[in-house]
Design a protein around this motif. Structure first.
Motif, PDB file in Angstrom:
ATOM      1  N   LEU A   1     -16.640 -12.168  21.864  1.00 23.97           N
ATOM      2  CA  LEU A   1     -17.787 -13.056  22.048  1.00 23.97           C
ATOM      3  C   LEU A   1     -19.035 -12.458  21.419  1.00 23.97           C
ATOM      4  CD1 LEU A   1     -19.082 -15.559  23.229  1.00 23.97           C
ATOM      5  CD2 LEU A   1     -19.240 -14.402  25.431  1.00 23.97           C
ATOM      6  N   ARG A   2     -19.495 -13.096  20.352  1.00 24.29           N
ATOM      7  CA  ARG A   2     -20.733 -12.669  19.713  1.00 24.29           C
ATOM      8  C   ARG A   2     -21.479 -13.852  19.087  1.00 24.29           C
ATOM      9  NH1 ARG A   2     -24.566  -8.795  20.189  1.00 24.29           N
ATOM     10  NH2 ARG A   2     -25.744  -8.587  18.260  1.00 24.29           N
ATOM     11  N   ARG A   3     -20.727 -14.825  18.535  1.00 27.13           N
ATOM     12  CA  ARG A   3     -21.334 -15.938  17.826  1.00 27.13           C
ATOM     13  C   ARG A   3     -21.018 -17.264  18.525  1.00 27.13           C
ATOM     14  NH1 ARG A   3     -20.512 -14.579  11.354  1.00 27.13           N
ATOM     15  NH2 ARG A   3     -21.593 -12.547  11.374  1.00 27.13           N
ATOM     16  N   VAL A   4     -21.683 -18.316  18.080  1.00 27.08           N
ATOM     17  CA  VAL A   4     -21.492 -19.634  18.673  1.00 27.08           C
ATOM     18  C   VAL A   4     -20.023 -20.042  18.640  1.00 27.08           C
ATOM     19  CG1 VAL A   4     -21.919 -22.098  18.308  1.00 27.08           C
ATOM     20  CG2 VAL A   4     -23.833 -20.503  18.301  1.00 27.08           C
ATOM     21  N   GLY A   5     -19.384 -19.870  17.498  1.00 27.71           N
ATOM     22  CA  GLY A   5     -17.982 -20.239  17.375  1.00 27.71           C
ATOM     23  C   GLY A   5     -17.095 -19.469  18.331  1.00 27.71           C
ATOM     24  N   ASP A   6     -17.423 -18.198  18.590  1.00 25.91           N
ATOM     25  CA  ASP A   6     -16.663 -17.403  19.554  1.00 25.91           C
ATOM     26  C   ASP A   6     -16.737 -18.032  20.940  1.00 25.91           C
ATOM     27  OD1 ASP A   6     -16.242 -15.549  17.491  1.00 25.91           O
ATOM     28  OD2 ASP A   6     -17.970 -14.330  18.099  1.00 25.91           O
ATOM     29  N   SER A   7     -17.951 -18.403  21.342  1.00 25.20           N
ATOM     30  CA  SER A   7     -18.143 -19.011  22.661  1.00 25.20           C
ATOM     31  C   SER A   7     -17.364 -20.314  22.776  1.00 25.20           C
ATOM     32  CB  SER A   7     -19.633 -19.245  22.912  1.00 25.20           C
ATOM     33  OG  SER A   7     -19.865 -19.743  24.212  1.00 25.20           O
ATOM     34  N   GLU A   8     -17.367 -21.089  21.706  1.00 29.93           N
ATOM     35  CA  GLU A   8     -16.647 -22.363  21.724  1.00 29.93           C
ATOM     36  C   GLU A   8     -15.141 -22.152  21.834  1.00 29.93           C
ATOM     37  OE1 GLU A   8     -20.006 -24.791  19.112  1.00 29.93           O
ATOM     38  OE2 GLU A   8     -18.179 -24.042  18.143  1.00 29.93           O
ATOM     39  N   ARG A   9     -14.618 -21.137  21.143  1.00 32.49           N
ATOM     40  CA  ARG A   9     -13.181 -20.866  21.224  1.00 32.49           C
ATOM     41  C   ARG A   9     -12.784 -20.402  22.621  1.00 32.49           C
ATOM     42  NH1 ARG A   9     -14.105 -19.622  15.800  1.00 32.49           N
ATOM     43  NH2 ARG A   9     -14.898 -17.541  16.264  1.00 32.49           N
ATOM     44  N   ILE A  10     -13.609 -19.549  23.209  1.00 34.06           N
ATOM     45  CA  ILE A  10     -13.314 -19.092  24.575  1.00 34.06           C
ATOM     46  C   ILE A  10     -13.396 -20.260  25.548  1.00 34.06           C
ATOM     47  CG2 ILE A  10     -14.088 -17.607  26.463  1.00 34.06           C
ATOM     48  CD1 ILE A  10     -15.004 -15.595  24.322  1.00 34.06           C
ATOM     49  N   ARG A  11     -14.439 -21.082  25.411  1.00 30.81           N
ATOM     50  CA  ARG A  11     -14.606 -22.216  26.320  1.00 30.81           C
ATOM     51  C   ARG A  11     -13.400 -23.153  26.273  1.00 30.81           C
ATOM     52  NH1 ARG A  11     -19.957 -25.552  25.514  1.00 30.81           N
ATOM     53  NH2 ARG A  11     -18.794 -26.371  23.731  1.00 30.81           N
TER      54      ARG A  11
ATOM     55  N   GLU B   1     -38.785 -14.233   3.280  1.00 33.72           N
ATOM     56  CA  GLU B   1     -37.402 -14.687   3.163  1.00 33.72           C
ATOM     57  C   GLU B   1     -36.594 -14.168   4.343  1.00 33.72           C
ATOM     58  OE1 GLU B   1     -35.365 -14.124  -0.493  1.00 33.72           O
ATOM     59  OE2 GLU B   1     -37.068 -14.749  -1.732  1.00 33.72           O
ATOM     60  N   LEU B   2     -35.847 -15.053   4.967  1.00 33.92           N
ATOM     61  CA  LEU B   2     -34.980 -14.714   6.090  1.00 33.92           C
ATOM     62  C   LEU B   2     -33.552 -15.019   5.667  1.00 33.92           C
ATOM     63  CD1 LEU B   2     -34.483 -13.936   9.050  1.00 33.92           C
ATOM     64  CD2 LEU B   2     -35.099 -16.280   9.697  1.00 33.92           C
ATOM     65  N   ILE B   3     -32.719 -13.967   5.585  1.00 35.12           N
ATOM     66  CA  ILE B   3     -31.373 -14.092   5.037  1.00 35.12           C
ATOM     67  C   ILE B   3     -30.355 -13.808   6.128  1.00 35.12           C
ATOM     68  CG2 ILE B   3     -29.779 -13.291   3.249  1.00 35.12           C
ATOM     69  CD1 ILE B   3     -32.217 -12.234   1.706  1.00 35.12           C
ATOM     70  N   GLY B   4     -29.400 -14.737   6.307  1.00 36.91           N
ATOM     71  CA  GLY B   4     -28.397 -14.561   7.344  1.00 36.91           C
ATOM     72  C   GLY B   4     -27.006 -14.946   6.897  1.00 36.91           C
ATOM     73  N   GLU B   5     -26.022 -14.232   7.407  1.00 34.92           N
ATOM     74  CA  GLU B   5     -24.633 -14.487   7.041  1.00 34.92           C
ATOM     75  C   GLU B   5     -24.071 -15.720   7.752  1.00 34.92           C
ATOM     76  OE1 GLU B   5     -20.409 -12.008   7.017  1.00 34.92           O
ATOM     77  OE2 GLU B   5     -22.318 -10.956   7.220  1.00 34.92           O
ATOM     78  N   GLU B   6     -24.557 -15.993   8.969  1.00 37.06           N
ATOM     79  CA  GLU B   6     -24.083 -17.166   9.689  1.00 37.06           C
ATOM     80  C   GLU B   6     -24.652 -18.441   9.071  1.00 37.06           C
ATOM     81  OE1 GLU B   6     -23.697 -17.153  14.031  1.00 37.06           O
ATOM     82  OE2 GLU B   6     -24.589 -15.155  13.998  1.00 37.06           O
ATOM     83  N   THR B   7     -23.946 -19.541   9.297  1.00 40.67           N
ATOM     84  CA  THR B   7     -24.419 -20.833   8.782  1.00 40.67           C
ATOM     85  C   THR B   7     -25.263 -21.576   9.810  1.00 40.67           C
ATOM     86  OG1 THR B   7     -22.355 -21.884   9.475  1.00 40.67           O
ATOM     87  CG2 THR B   7     -22.462 -21.083   7.214  1.00 40.67           C
TER      88      THR B   7
END
Length: 403
Positions: free
Chosen positions: A128-138, A31-37
């Protein structure tokens, strides 16, 4: 019913651990459990190609979505683990449910540090750590936009490069006297300072941020640096709360032995969160780079399966900024060296730098010089003394020095 091998943290390290368990022949439940979607992905593009709009999102998924079902890995995204109980061998989830485990691997990674000043968590302040962070900065990197970056580390400088390439006006604020000073030392840090100045970045060293205001960033001396967006890159902290609450040994990360086993025999850790004993250096080190998250999971998986596995790879990382590409191999503490030897053209930014102590190579960094990582790694691993003049001579093959 056979208890699963549970991996907490659906990151690069977590996904590679699931892959390694299957590659090693483990046929039981995983089982691989992650908080991100998001599907597990690699993070380097977030401050490089993806931030610049060059790398498509799907290119840095660790595996395609179908891989997990094909390899009988239960992937639980958008799921937060709230507690682990090593004695009872259970993992508790945010919805109150529990799952048992036979072995547990923590790949919980790290989180960006925040600015502990008034306004430091305001809407214009980005990390900057997650995909959404990168998108907001971009989305903030527009021609003429005023971007202030706090911290001249790798994330800060890579973001500065992306911002300048997008046509933004960039100011970098740093408490130290040079960028990357703790990592590279004064001799090599100047290379990155010169690079960014030549590209039009306003570098301000020896400054302290007092507050983030509507109009920009207020410095300790009262100066206001105008900003449309503020990007904070002042380091990361390992996500150790679960381990600490569970009674595992925590010291600058989750402490492990060279097998990546924690203080509990059935719990392991890998990636940014692991402060692992390294046989080559004779002490624990925690490395916050992609190569660790990529390579440690294979060792962790073998150890979880009861096999003799030791993680002793020489640390490695890389960066791309403007027309500068760099690879760094080795490990040096601040002020842990007594000499830097350069080979090649430093002014033209085509060179190799070596950090030495007592005549032994601790690390090497190749800048716009390629296919030399292997001999640099062997020089570091060998621990033998080298002649500095021959090390600096481009006509002497590195492989010859490495023996």
């Amino acid at each position: 019913m056979e208890q699963p091998y549970v991996i907490v943290g659906a990151s690069l390290a977590g996904a590679k651990a699931a892959e390694a368990l299957r590659a090693e022949g483990h046929g039981g439940p995983v089982e691989l459990i992650g908080e991100e979607t998001e599907l597990p992905y690699e993070r380097p593009p977030l401050s490089k190609g993806y931030l610049q709009g060059k790398t498509p999102r799907a290119e840095f998924d660790v595996h395609p979505a179908a891989w997990y079902a094909e390899h009988d890995v239960t992937l639980r995204l958008g799921t937060r683990v709230t507690a682990i109980n090593p004695r009872a061998r259970t993992v508790e989830l945010a919805d109150g449910t529990r799952t048992g485990f036979a072995k547990l691997l923590l790949t919980t990674g790290a989180s960006p540090r925040r600015l502990p000043v008034p306004g430091g968590d305001g809407p214009s302040v980005l990390t900057l750590r997650r995909v959404g962070d990168s998108e907001r900065i971009r989305s903030a990197l527009r021609p003429g936009a005023r971007i202030v970056i706090v911290g001249a580390g790798w994330i800060g400088l890579e973001t500065a490069a992306a911002a300048r390439l997008a046509g933004a006006e960039v100011t970098v604020l740093e408490m130290a006297e040079l960028p990357l000073l703790r990592v590279l030392g004064r001799e090599v840090a100047r290379v990155f300072a010169d690079l960014h100045r030549q590209k039009g970045v306003d570098l301000r060293f020896g400054v302290q941020v007092a507050a983030v205001e509507d109009g920009g960033v207020r410095l300790g001396d009262g100066t206001l640096v105008p900003a449309d967006a503020v990007v904070v890159g002042v380091g990361i902290s390992p996500n150790t709360a679960l381990a600490e609450a569970a009674g595992l040994t925590v010291d600058n990360g989750v402490r492990t032995d060279e097998h990546l086993r924690t203080s509990h025999p059935d719990v392991f850790a890998a990636g940014d969160v692991a402060n692992a004993f390294h046989p080559l250096f004779g002490r624990p080190i925690r490395v916050e780079h992609w190569a660790n998250a990529l390579n440690q999971p294979a060792t962790a998986a073998r150890s979880m399966l009861g096999r003799d596995a030791v993680y002793d790879r020489v640390p490695y990382f890389f960066t791309d900024q403007y027309d500068l590409g760099m690879e760094y191999t080795g490990y040096v503490e601040p002020d842990g060296y007594d000499r830097v030897v350069f080979r090649g053209d430093v002014e033209g930014r085509e060179f190799i730098a070596f950090w030495l102590s007592g005549g032994r190579v601790l690390a090497g960094m190749n800048v716009n010089v390629w296919d030399v990582t292997d001999p640099i790694r062997e020089l570091v691993r060998s621990g033998r003394q080298v002649d500095a003049d021959r090390l600096a001579d481009p006509d002497v093959p590195l492989a010859e020095l490495a023996g």
